[in-house]
Design a protein around this motif. Structure first.
Motif, short mmCIF file in Angstrom:
data_model
loop_
_atom_site.label_atom_id
_atom_site.label_comp_id
_atom_site.label_asym_id
_atom_site.label_seq_id
_atom_site.Cartn_x
_atom_site.Cartn_y
_atom_site.Cartn_z
N ASN A 69 -6.45 -8.11 -9.63
CA ASN A 69 -7.57 -7.16 -9.67
C ASN A 69 -7.25 -5.89 -8.89
O ASN A 69 -7.60 -4.78 -9.33
CB ASN A 69 -8.85 -7.81 -9.14
CG ASN A 69 -9.40 -8.84 -10.09
OD1 ASN A 69 -9.15 -8.80 -11.30
ND2 ASN A 69 -10.13 -9.81 -9.56
N TYR A 70 -6.60 -6.04 -7.74
CA TYR A 70 -6.21 -4.88 -6.94
C TYR A 70 -5.32 -3.95 -7.77
O TYR A 70 -5.55 -2.73 -7.81
CB TYR A 70 -5.49 -5.33 -5.66
CG TYR A 70 -4.80 -4.20 -4.94
CD1 TYR A 70 -5.52 -3.32 -4.14
CD2 TYR A 70 -3.42 -4.00 -5.06
CE1 TYR A 70 -4.89 -2.27 -3.48
CE2 TYR A 70 -2.79 -2.95 -4.41
CZ TYR A 70 -3.52 -2.10 -3.62
OH TYR A 70 -2.90 -1.06 -2.98
N ASN A 88 0.73 3.91 -3.04
CA ASN A 88 0.14 5.23 -2.78
C ASN A 88 1.14 6.34 -2.50
O ASN A 88 0.79 7.52 -2.62
CB ASN A 88 -0.83 5.13 -1.60
CG ASN A 88 -1.99 4.22 -1.92
OD1 ASN A 88 -2.64 4.35 -2.94
ND2 ASN A 88 -2.25 3.26 -1.04
N ARG A 144 -0.22 -5.08 -15.60
CA ARG A 144 0.16 -6.27 -14.84
C ARG A 144 0.92 -7.27 -15.72
O ARG A 144 0.47 -7.60 -16.81
CB ARG A 144 -1.09 -6.93 -14.27
CG ARG A 144 -1.89 -5.97 -13.38
CD ARG A 144 -3.35 -6.28 -13.32
NE ARG A 144 -3.90 -6.43 -14.66
CZ ARG A 144 -4.93 -7.21 -14.97
NH1 ARG A 144 -5.54 -7.89 -14.03
NH2 ARG A 144 -5.37 -7.31 -16.21
N GLN A 190 -4.99 -3.81 -11.01
CA GLN A 190 -5.74 -3.25 -12.15
C GLN A 190 -6.55 -2.04 -11.68
O GLN A 190 -6.56 -1.00 -12.33
CB GLN A 190 -6.65 -4.31 -12.75
CG GLN A 190 -7.41 -3.80 -13.97
CD GLN A 190 -8.25 -4.89 -14.60
OE1 GLN A 190 -8.70 -5.83 -13.94
NE2 GLN A 190 -8.44 -4.78 -15.89
N ASP A 191 -7.21 -2.18 -10.52
CA ASP A 191 -7.99 -1.07 -9.97
C ASP A 191 -7.12 0.14 -9.64
O ASP A 191 -7.60 1.27 -9.65
CB ASP A 191 -8.74 -1.52 -8.71
CG ASP A 191 -9.84 -2.52 -9.00
OD1 ASP A 191 -10.22 -2.70 -10.18
OD2 ASP A 191 -10.32 -3.16 -8.03
N GLN A 192 -5.84 -0.11 -9.34
CA GLN A 192 -4.91 0.98 -9.02
C GLN A 192 -4.27 1.57 -10.27
O GLN A 192 -3.43 2.47 -10.17
CB GLN A 192 -3.82 0.48 -8.07
CG GLN A 192 -4.33 0.00 -6.72
CD GLN A 192 -5.04 1.10 -5.95
OE1 GLN A 192 -4.58 2.24 -5.89
NE2 GLN A 192 -6.17 0.78 -5.37
N GLY A 193 -4.62 1.06 -11.45
CA GLY A 193 -4.12 1.61 -12.71
C GLY A 193 -2.80 1.03 -13.19
O GLY A 193 -2.19 1.57 -14.12
N HIS A 232 -7.05 -12.01 -6.94
CA HIS A 232 -7.35 -10.88 -6.06
C HIS A 232 -6.26 -9.81 -6.18
O HIS A 232 -6.54 -8.61 -6.30
CB HIS A 232 -7.49 -11.36 -4.62
CG HIS A 232 -7.71 -10.27 -3.63
ND1 HIS A 232 -8.92 -9.63 -3.48
CD2 HIS A 232 -6.85 -9.67 -2.76
CE1 HIS A 232 -8.82 -8.70 -2.56
NE2 HIS A 232 -7.57 -8.69 -2.11
N ASN A 254 0.83 -1.21 0.00
CA ASN A 254 0.00 0.00 0.00
C ASN A 254 0.86 1.26 0.00
O ASN A 254 0.54 2.23 -0.70
CB ASN A 254 -0.94 0.00 1.21
CG ASN A 254 -2.07 -0.99 1.08
OD1 ASN A 254 -2.37 -1.48 0.00
ND2 ASN A 254 -2.67 -1.32 2.21
#
Length: 185
Positions: free
Chosen positions: A95-96, A72, A104, A98-101, A92, A68
């Motif tokens: 996907n995390y 961030n 992968r 991918q959601d963070q841009g 999981h 994290n």
């Protein structure tokens, strides 16, 4: 800036850590996050906080905190150097990111078991990363047995880019391909 996450998948002694460290040296603005380092830290300084059985929740919490922070608070490309063999957990994670841009990249270390058996037999690596096992031979035997479970399916088209390493001669080529992908975006 487009960011990448490179996630390794493979059994013990398949070359994930060596690959990750070499890639980190060649991939500008990257950092390796290796869960074995977190396990060794916990086993050295916080052994009493480890769960007696079940998932090693403290190790996962330390890793998640570091991930994290890297996601961030930095602009680094991330190289996650863990086994990531369980499909559900791997998806999981993918996907995390991918959601963070992140773009992968999965690298599956699919070396033959006889090669891994030879490597663990000669291993000089510290066993201070273990919570339950007593040797890397034991870890490999458990991983071999676990390979029969459905959730241990080999990765396929789960990421934006996918590489398979079946012998150590392929490592340098995969590293060059990844560096090229990152530099050309």
């Amino acid at each position: 800036m487009k960011r990448f996450v490179i996630i390794t998948v493979g059994k013990t002694h398949s070359g994930k850590t060596t690959f990750a460290r070499t890639l980190e040296l060649k991939l500008h603005n990257s950092v390796v996050i290796d869960q074995d380092n977190h396990a060794e830290f916990i086993n050295t300084y916080y052994k009493n906080l480890r769960p007696k059985r079940g998932p090693n929740t403290i190790k996962y919490a330390v890793t998640q905190t570091i991930v994290n922070h890297a996601v961030n608070q930095t602009d680094f490309h991330l190289i996650l150097c863990n086994s990531n063999r369980a499909r559900q957990g791997r998806l999981h994670l993918l996907n995390y990111f991918q959601d963070q841009g992140f773009t992968r990249i999965l690298v599956h270390f699919n070396l033959p078991d006889h090669v891994l058996e030879e490597r663990v037999a000669k291993s000089q690596r510290s066993t201070n990363v273990f919570r339950n096992a007593s040797s890397f031979v034991e870890v490999l035997m458990k991983q071999q047995a676990d390979s029969q479970h459905a959730d241990m399916a080999a990765p396929e088209n789960e990421a934006d880019h996918f590489f398979v390493i079946q012998n150590s001669d392929e490592v340098e080529n995969v590293i060059q391909n990844i560096v090229s992908i990152v530099q050309n975006i």
